[in-house]
Design a protein around this motif. Sequence first.
Motif, PDB file in Angstrom:
ATOM      1  N   GLU A  45      20.513 -10.853  23.566  1.00 41.19           N
ATOM      2  CA  GLU A  45      20.832 -12.220  23.974  1.00 41.19           C
ATOM      3  C   GLU A  45      22.173 -12.672  23.409  1.00 41.19           C
ATOM      4  N   MET A  46      22.580 -12.081  22.288  1.00 41.86           N
ATOM      5  CA  MET A  46      23.856 -12.405  21.667  1.00 41.86           C
ATOM      6  C   MET A  46      25.021 -11.770  22.417  1.00 41.86           C
ATOM      7  N   GLY A  47      24.730 -10.706  23.187  1.00 42.51           N
ATOM      8  CA  GLY A  47      25.795 -10.081  23.958  1.00 42.51           C
ATOM      9  C   GLY A  47      25.889  -8.574  23.862  1.00 42.51           C
ATOM     10  N   MET A  48      25.024  -7.936  23.072  1.00 42.46           N
ATOM     11  CA  MET A  48      25.015  -6.467  23.056  1.00 42.46           C
ATOM     12  C   MET A  48      24.432  -5.971  24.375  1.00 42.46           C
ATOM     13  N   PRO A  49      25.152  -5.123  25.122  1.00 44.85           N
ATOM     14  CA  PRO A  49      24.668  -4.720  26.443  1.00 44.85           C
ATOM     15  C   PRO A  49      23.641  -3.599  26.423  1.00 44.85           C
ATOM     16  N   MET A  50      23.416  -2.986  25.244  1.00 42.04           N
ATOM     17  CA  MET A  50      22.439  -1.913  25.121  1.00 42.04           C
ATOM     18  C   MET A  50      22.001  -1.822  23.670  1.00 42.04           C
ATOM     19  N   PHE A  51      20.941  -1.048  23.423  1.00 44.86           N
ATOM     20  CA  PHE A  51      20.403  -0.912  22.071  1.00 44.86           C
ATOM     21  C   PHE A  51      19.908   0.525  21.926  1.00 44.86           C
ATOM     22  N   ASN A  52      20.558   1.282  21.044  1.00 41.96           N
ATOM     23  CA  ASN A  52      20.281   2.702  20.870  1.00 41.96           C
ATOM     24  C   ASN A  52      19.388   2.872  19.638  1.00 41.96           C
ATOM     25  N   VAL A  53      18.186   3.432  19.785  1.00 41.47           N
ATOM     26  CA  VAL A  53      17.226   3.432  18.687  1.00 41.47           C
ATOM     27  C   VAL A  53      16.985   4.830  18.117  1.00 41.47           C
ATOM     28  N   SER A  54      16.622   4.860  16.847  1.00 44.34           N
ATOM     29  CA  SER A  54      16.188   6.085  16.196  1.00 44.34           C
ATOM     30  C   SER A  54      15.123   5.717  15.175  1.00 44.34           C
ATOM     31  N   VAL A  55      14.612   6.731  14.471  1.00 44.63           N
ATOM     32  CA  VAL A  55      13.549   6.511  13.495  1.00 44.63           C
ATOM     33  C   VAL A  55      13.740   7.422  12.289  1.00 44.63           C
TER      34      VAL A  55
ATOM     35  N   GLY B 167       0.835  -1.199   0.000  1.00 40.33           N
ATOM     36  CA  GLY B 167       0.000   0.000   0.000  1.00 40.33           C
ATOM     37  C   GLY B 167       0.857   1.231   0.000  1.00 40.33           C
ATOM     38  N   ASP B 168       0.236   2.386   0.149  1.00 40.00           N
ATOM     39  CA  ASP B 168       0.961   3.647   0.079  1.00 40.00           C
ATOM     40  C   ASP B 168       1.359   4.193   1.447  1.00 40.00           C
ATOM     41  N   SER B 169       0.909   3.567   2.523  1.00 41.46           N
ATOM     42  CA  SER B 169       1.210   4.090   3.856  1.00 41.46           C
ATOM     43  C   SER B 169       2.373   3.337   4.484  1.00 41.46           C
ATOM     44  N   TRP B 170       2.934   3.953   5.509  1.00 45.86           N
ATOM     45  CA  TRP B 170       3.961   3.241   6.279  1.00 45.86           C
ATOM     46  C   TRP B 170       3.560   3.233   7.754  1.00 45.86           C
ATOM     47  N   ALA B 171       2.410   2.629   8.007  1.00 45.85           N
ATOM     48  CA  ALA B 171       1.954   2.470   9.383  1.00 45.85           C
ATOM     49  C   ALA B 171       2.995   1.670  10.168  1.00 45.85           C
ATOM     50  N   VAL B 172       3.241   2.087  11.396  1.00 41.99           N
ATOM     51  CA  VAL B 172       4.332   1.516  12.187  1.00 41.99           C
ATOM     52  C   VAL B 172       3.950   0.169  12.781  1.00 41.99           C
ATOM     53  N   ASP B 173       4.881  -0.768  12.719  1.00 48.33           N
ATOM     54  CA  ASP B 173       4.754  -2.091  13.341  1.00 48.33           C
ATOM     55  C   ASP B 173       6.135  -2.460  13.876  1.00 48.33           C
ATOM     56  N   LEU B 174       6.313  -2.443  15.193  1.00 47.36           N
ATOM     57  CA  LEU B 174       7.636  -2.645  15.796  1.00 47.36           C
ATOM     58  C   LEU B 174       7.945  -4.108  16.100  1.00 47.36           C
ATOM     59  N   THR B 175       7.178  -5.021  15.548  1.00 48.67           N
ATOM     60  CA  THR B 175       7.389  -6.451  15.824  1.00 48.67           C
ATOM     61  C   THR B 175       8.800  -6.885  15.469  1.00 48.67           C
ATOM     62  N   GLU B 176       9.247  -6.597  14.256  1.00 47.79           N
ATOM     63  CA  GLU B 176      10.587  -7.025  13.840  1.00 47.79           C
ATOM     64  C   GLU B 176      11.695  -6.268  14.573  1.00 47.79           C
ATOM     65  N   PRO B 177      11.609  -4.946  14.736  1.00 45.72           N
ATOM     66  CA  PRO B 177      12.646  -4.277  15.527  1.00 45.72           C
ATOM     67  C   PRO B 177      12.774  -4.821  16.950  1.00 45.72           C
ATOM     68  N   LYS B 178      11.667  -5.148  17.590  1.00 45.04           N
ATOM     69  CA  LYS B 178      11.721  -5.728  18.932  1.00 45.04           C
ATOM     70  C   LYS B 178      12.412  -7.090  18.900  1.00 45.04           C
ATOM     71  N   ARG B 179      12.103  -7.863  17.883  1.00 47.55           N
ATOM     72  CA  ARG B 179      12.741  -9.182  17.764  1.00 47.55           C
ATOM     73  C   ARG B 179      14.242  -9.027  17.573  1.00 47.55           C
ATOM     74  N   LEU B 180      14.657  -8.085  16.725  1.00 47.07           N
ATOM     75  CA  LEU B 180      16.082  -7.872  16.501  1.00 47.07           C
ATOM     76  C   LEU B 180      16.770  -7.411  17.775  1.00 47.07           C
ATOM     77  N   MET B 181      16.167  -6.481  18.501  1.00 50.75           N
ATOM     78  CA  MET B 181      16.760  -6.004  19.748  1.00 50.75           C
ATOM     79  C   MET B 181      16.947  -7.163  20.726  1.00 50.75           C
ATOM     80  N   LYS B 182      15.946  -8.003  20.854  1.00 50.91           N
ATOM     81  CA  LYS B 182      16.034  -9.148  21.773  1.00 50.91           C
ATOM     82  C   LYS B 182      17.151 -10.096  21.356  1.00 50.91           C
ATOM     83  N   GLU B 183      17.247 -10.383  20.061  1.00 51.00           N
ATOM     84  CA  GLU B 183      18.282 -11.303  19.593  1.00 51.00           C
ATOM     85  C   GLU B 183      19.676 -10.705  19.799  1.00 51.00           C
ATOM     86  N   CYS B 184      19.815  -9.406  19.541  1.00 47.45           N
ATOM     87  CA  CYS B 184      21.120  -8.762  19.732  1.00 47.45           C
ATOM     88  C   CYS B 184      21.511  -8.747  21.206  1.00 47.45           C
TER      89      CYS B 184
END
Length: 455
Positions: free
Chosen positions: A295-305, A276-293
């Motif tokens: 658990e892998m050993g990254m001690p923090m996660f700095n976000v932007s948009v 479609g033409d919109s970019w409605a926000v869905d943070l499902t994948e970013p949350k999954r990536l943050m969790k995996e990172c």
Amino acid sequence: MTDFRRFNLNTIDDLRGDLDALGLELPISGNLQLLGEKVRLGGRELPNRFVIQPMEGVDGDPETGAPTELTHRRYKRFADGGSGLIWAEAVSVVPEGCSNAKQMRITEENVDVYKKLVEETKAAGQAEFGHDLQFVIQLTHSGRYSRPGGVVTPLKIQHNPHLDPVLGMEDVDVVSDDYLDHLQDEFVNAAKLAAAAGFDGVDMKAVHGYLIAELLGAHTREGKYGGSFENRTRFLRETARRMMDELPKSTFVTSRTTVLEPCPYPYGWGVVPEAGDSWAVDLTEPKRLMKECFEMGMPMFNVSVGFPRFQPYLNRPHDNSLVGEGAPPEYPLVGVARFQQTVREMQQSLPECPVPTAGLAWLRHLMPEVAAGMIEEGWCQLIGLGRGAFAYPELVKDILTEGKMDPSKCCTTCSMCTQIMKDGVGCGGCVLRDKEIYGPELKKGRVAAKAKGLK
């Protein structure tokens, strides 16, 4: 309610009034002592909750990529100002990945200059406050926004019908998997040099449309770096894992990662997976990536948009700019609240992972009470300062010792520091609060832009 065109909030009650009138939510607290608390970060401790976010000074040596006198001055001022963690600006891992002619690079030949930068910056924090600040370096490749030597030379991840026509990149080929495989090596090598220079942490920059960020939304790309979530996040995860395996244990790995690349699916990231033409926000994948990172050993996660060059109001809410960006499409307080609520959603999805916020500069002298409220309510664990620190490098000291900020020193969100970077000629800093140095730098860029027929 405040005039849309300019900041006109004098007190916290004024801020509360506008929040109520607009139906917005931002936490507010007078308990500023929370901002001076120590924070555990993996196996280390930050002396307070403040983070200097990466803001490019565009003042690297164009021949060697090394920091210059202005670079040293900027980071010493940040250290003198009191932040517990300084996140150094984007440093390219390869010459062709530079976003401008003066973007810094780290190499075998200049690593000793970076070592001196680290030593001087950390010594300044120790001398002024008696604390051991943490210093992170941001490693980058500018991807489709690469301008080595100031010449536009895009290296894009996928064909994107929303960006390619605007940027004149319809005929630009997509980079190969072989190039990305080799680029992993370049990131790891640069990380090793950063560790040798004494940086405490290494950041893989994955924001604002640059190469790694574009990979996250590469749904249409073929091969091992596109399509599925596993493939689109492969470069970030595999390279970070290699860094963790090959760097000294004293050097941590992290990422400033976008949670929204605002192109409609299937070209965006953090967007609803529907065409479609919109970019409605869905943070499902970013949350999954943050969790995996994490658990892998990254001690923090700095976000932007967002893409700052197209939607600056998303990640750096601003008043009517004196140059460049013009009037925002919304009252900036709306953007401030939206950004903080995005950070809250990410932080509260993984409370054990420290997440810094950003985008608070528009609040000026009212920022500390909102920052304290966000800590108190669990919206974030760290308070990021970008443009605000350019203008007012000692703001952390004033908050922690005086319990307030000086309104006459605050960033006015005029975006002139960003305009300097866009023009690609001058060196970046606050034109209003540090005008003797950066006023002439803005003028150089504006003269060059006018000569090219640009705004």
